[in-house]
Design a protein around this motif. Sequence first.
Motif, PDB file in Angstrom:
ATOM      1  N   GLY A 245      43.100  49.939  50.342  1.00 52.85           N
ATOM      2  CA  GLY A 245      44.354  50.631  50.057  1.00 52.85           C
ATOM      3  C   GLY A 245      44.180  51.816  49.133  1.00 52.85           C
ATOM      4  O   GLY A 245      44.920  52.807  49.234  1.00 52.85           O
ATOM      5  N   LEU A 246      43.200  51.749  48.227  1.00 55.91           N
ATOM      6  CA  LEU A 246      42.968  52.843  47.283  1.00 55.91           C
ATOM      7  C   LEU A 246      42.258  54.031  47.926  1.00 55.91           C
ATOM      8  O   LEU A 246      42.219  55.117  47.337  1.00 55.91           O
ATOM      9  CB  LEU A 246      42.143  52.339  46.098  1.00 55.91           C
ATOM     10  N   THR A 247      41.698  53.860  49.122  1.00 56.12           N
ATOM     11  CA  THR A 247      41.055  54.960  49.821  1.00 56.12           C
ATOM     12  C   THR A 247      41.851  55.394  51.050  1.00 56.12           C
ATOM     13  O   THR A 247      42.290  56.533  51.153  1.00 56.12           O
ATOM     14  CB  THR A 247      39.626  54.569  50.250  1.00 56.12           C
ATOM     15  N   LEU A 248      42.073  54.463  51.962  1.00 54.82           N
ATOM     16  CA  LEU A 248      42.774  54.788  53.204  1.00 54.82           C
ATOM     17  C   LEU A 248      44.276  54.837  53.023  1.00 54.82           C
ATOM     18  O   LEU A 248      44.975  55.642  53.633  1.00 54.82           O
ATOM     19  CB  LEU A 248      42.404  53.763  54.274  1.00 54.82           C
ATOM     20  N   GLY A 249      44.805  53.977  52.151  1.00 51.40           N
ATOM     21  CA  GLY A 249      46.249  53.825  52.010  1.00 51.40           C
ATOM     22  C   GLY A 249      46.681  52.458  52.502  1.00 51.40           C
ATOM     23  O   GLY A 249      45.976  51.800  53.260  1.00 51.40           O
ATOM     24  N   GLY A 250      47.858  52.040  52.073  1.00 51.05           N
ATOM     25  CA  GLY A 250      48.360  50.726  52.435  1.00 51.05           C
ATOM     26  C   GLY A 250      48.637  49.900  51.203  1.00 51.05           C
ATOM     27  O   GLY A 250      48.638  50.411  50.075  1.00 51.05           O
ATOM     28  N   PRO A 251      48.871  48.599  51.377  1.00 52.96           N
ATOM     29  CA  PRO A 251      49.199  47.739  50.238  1.00 52.96           C
ATOM     30  C   PRO A 251      48.075  47.733  49.198  1.00 52.96           C
ATOM     31  O   PRO A 251      46.903  47.588  49.541  1.00 52.96           O
ATOM     32  CB  PRO A 251      49.375  46.357  50.872  1.00 52.96           C
ATOM     33  N   VAL A 252      48.449  47.890  47.940  1.00 48.96           N
ATOM     34  CA  VAL A 252      47.493  47.856  46.835  1.00 48.96           C
ATOM     35  C   VAL A 252      47.895  46.811  45.798  1.00 48.96           C
ATOM     36  O   VAL A 252      47.050  46.061  45.302  1.00 48.96           O
ATOM     37  CB  VAL A 252      47.365  49.235  46.167  1.00 48.96           C
ATOM     38  N   LEU A 253      49.198  46.741  45.502  1.00 52.71           N
ATOM     39  CA  LEU A 253      49.667  45.871  44.417  1.00 52.71           C
ATOM     40  C   LEU A 253      49.364  44.403  44.702  1.00 52.71           C
ATOM     41  O   LEU A 253      48.820  43.692  43.836  1.00 52.71           O
ATOM     42  CB  LEU A 253      51.166  46.061  44.196  1.00 52.71           C
ATOM     43  N   GLU A 254      49.697  43.930  45.901  1.00 51.42           N
ATOM     44  CA  GLU A 254      49.499  42.508  46.206  1.00 51.42           C
ATOM     45  C   GLU A 254      48.022  42.118  46.202  1.00 51.42           C
ATOM     46  O   GLU A 254      47.643  41.142  45.534  1.00 51.42           O
ATOM     47  CB  GLU A 254      50.140  42.163  47.549  1.00 51.42           C
ATOM     48  N   PRO A 255      47.131  42.842  46.933  1.00 49.05           N
ATOM     49  CA  PRO A 255      45.713  42.441  46.884  1.00 49.05           C
ATOM     50  C   PRO A 255      45.090  42.637  45.507  1.00 49.05           C
ATOM     51  O   PRO A 255      44.226  41.854  45.102  1.00 49.05           O
ATOM     52  CB  PRO A 255      45.049  43.341  47.931  1.00 49.05           C
ATOM     53  N   LEU A 256      45.542  43.670  44.767  1.00 46.87           N
ATOM     54  CA  LEU A 256      45.005  43.869  43.426  1.00 46.87           C
ATOM     55  C   LEU A 256      45.435  42.746  42.493  1.00 46.87           C
ATOM     56  O   LEU A 256      44.642  42.269  41.655  1.00 46.87           O
ATOM     57  CB  LEU A 256      45.466  45.219  42.872  1.00 46.87           C
ATOM     58  N   THR A 257      46.677  42.287  42.668  1.00 49.29           N
ATOM     59  CA  THR A 257      47.147  41.133  41.886  1.00 49.29           C
ATOM     60  C   THR A 257      46.342  39.887  42.223  1.00 49.29           C
ATOM     61  O   THR A 257      45.972  39.104  41.339  1.00 49.29           O
ATOM     62  CB  THR A 257      48.637  40.887  42.151  1.00 49.29           C
ATOM     63  N   GLY A 258      46.062  39.688  43.509  1.00 50.78           N
ATOM     64  CA  GLY A 258      45.242  38.555  43.920  1.00 50.78           C
ATOM     65  C   GLY A 258      43.847  38.612  43.303  1.00 50.78           C
ATOM     66  O   GLY A 258      43.298  37.593  42.866  1.00 50.78           O
ATOM     67  N   THR A 259      43.255  39.819  43.249  1.00 52.82           N
ATOM     68  CA  THR A 259      41.941  39.985  42.622  1.00 52.82           C
ATOM     69  C   THR A 259      41.994  39.658  41.145  1.00 52.82           C
ATOM     70  O   THR A 259      41.101  38.984  40.601  1.00 52.82           O
ATOM     71  CB  THR A 259      41.441  41.425  42.817  1.00 52.82           C
ATOM     72  N   LEU A 260      43.042  40.119  40.469  1.00 53.96           N
ATOM     73  CA  LEU A 260      43.200  39.831  39.042  1.00 53.96           C
ATOM     74  C   LEU A 260      43.374  38.338  38.789  1.00 53.96           C
ATOM     75  O   LEU A 260      42.810  37.793  37.835  1.00 53.96           O
ATOM     76  CB  LEU A 260      44.392  40.614  38.477  1.00 53.96           C
ATOM     77  N   VAL A 261      44.162  37.686  39.639  1.00 53.76           N
ATOM     78  CA  VAL A 261      44.388  36.246  39.469  1.00 53.76           C
ATOM     79  C   VAL A 261      43.085  35.471  39.670  1.00 53.76           C
ATOM     80  O   VAL A 261      42.748  34.576  38.880  1.00 53.76           O
ATOM     81  CB  VAL A 261      45.472  35.757  40.444  1.00 53.76           C
ATOM     82  N   TRP A 262      42.340  35.810  40.723  1.00 54.40           N
ATOM     83  CA  TRP A 262      41.058  35.140  40.964  1.00 54.40           C
ATOM     84  C   TRP A 262      40.097  35.376  39.799  1.00 54.40           C
ATOM     85  O   TRP A 262      39.435  34.438  39.326  1.00 54.40           O
ATOM     86  CB  TRP A 262      40.434  35.644  42.263  1.00 54.40           C
ATOM     87  N   SER A 263      39.991  36.615  39.341  1.00 57.08           N
ATOM     88  CA  SER A 263      39.057  36.944  38.261  1.00 57.08           C
ATOM     89  C   SER A 263      39.456  36.244  36.972  1.00 57.08           C
ATOM     90  O   SER A 263      38.599  35.658  36.278  1.00 57.08           O
ATOM     91  CB  SER A 263      39.001  38.464  38.057  1.00 57.08           C
ATOM     92  N   ALA A 264      40.756  36.295  36.638  1.00 53.18           N
ATOM     93  CA  ALA A 264      41.221  35.626  35.421  1.00 53.18           C
ATOM     94  C   ALA A 264      41.014  34.125  35.510  1.00 53.18           C
ATOM     95  O   ALA A 264      40.628  33.487  34.521  1.00 53.18           O
ATOM     96  CB  ALA A 264      42.699  35.954  35.181  1.00 53.18           C
ATOM     97  N   GLY A 265      41.257  33.556  36.688  1.00 51.31           N
ATOM     98  CA  GLY A 265      41.051  32.118  36.854  1.00 51.31           C
ATOM     99  C   GLY A 265      39.606  31.710  36.640  1.00 51.31           C
ATOM    100  O   GLY A 265      39.316  30.695  35.993  1.00 51.31           O
ATOM    101  N   ILE A 266      38.678  32.522  37.157  1.00 53.40           N
ATOM    102  CA  ILE A 266      37.254  32.224  36.969  1.00 53.40           C
ATOM    103  C   ILE A 266      36.889  32.318  35.493  1.00 53.40           C
ATOM    104  O   ILE A 266      36.162  31.472  34.955  1.00 53.40           O
ATOM    105  CB  ILE A 266      36.395  33.180  37.816  1.00 53.40           C
ATOM    106  N   PHE A 267      37.394  33.358  34.819  1.00 54.12           N
ATOM    107  CA  PHE A 267      37.106  33.513  33.389  1.00 54.12           C
ATOM    108  C   PHE A 267      37.629  32.317  32.594  1.00 54.12           C
ATOM    109  O   PHE A 267      36.947  31.781  31.714  1.00 54.12           O
ATOM    110  CB  PHE A 267      37.748  34.799  32.857  1.00 54.12           C
TER     111      PHE A 267
END
Length: 285
Positions: A245-267
Amino acid sequence: MTVTDQIVEPRSAVDEDAFAVPDRRFKENSLRLLGPHVWVQTQRLLIGLIRDPMTFVFGLALPIFFLVVMNIVLGDAIRALTGHSALYGSVPLVTLIGAMNGASVGILGIVTEHTNGLLARLWVVPVHRASGLIARIISDAVRVMLNSFVLLCVGLLLGLRLEQGLLAGLLWLCVPALFGMAFATMALTIAVYWPNPTLVEAITLVSAVLLFFCTGFVPLDQYPKWIQPVVEHQPLSYATEAMRGLTLGGPVLEPLTGTLVWSAGIFIVCAIPMVIGYRKASMRG
């Protein structure tokens, strides 16, 4: 006055000016010393990574080779299926896989330091106890950022374009750094409890499974319906979709939130076990 009348002060045979005098104003675990000690340890680890040829092989050579092969084999098929270049998915995917496989270099480093007793020696010198762990995570983030930049440049040479602008491209680089830090934390936690080089093969197996069941490899609707929820919500898919989404365009907020949740959960899950395991590994020598 004779020579014997003079008071001769005893001097050490070792030149005391040749050694730095430690700063005793603060305790070794003082917050004021954490920053300088982390900086010194980070420099040490980065120099080790630069001198290690496996850093280049796992972090850059193999990902670049795999990216070129994916573009040749699947590029036209994915373009015909989705209507846009496969590079918008393959470049993020390969960058994330490189971040995961590169963590194996850090694992081999801490296994070697535990075996040869360096961890134990560092534990007894006057350095901040937390500096070693923090420096390892920071050095891995720097490694991932540099590798991601190189892979992004390779993608641009192959035809990838920053459709959303330069600022989005800079944020693109932050996603694999965040994901890589989380994965390095998990790998480091396992390594301090199981200091075995075979852990590298385990990481390679995990990254291969995530690779082939990720939306960066093929679109989600091409997977069987029963496995689509797993593919959609696994961490590699979230990070890949955010970078797409950050290059081509499209949804960014939802997948970025998912990445943050996964990363925070691992930490959160790994933080306390990692600290306890690192302390025990250092004290065992």
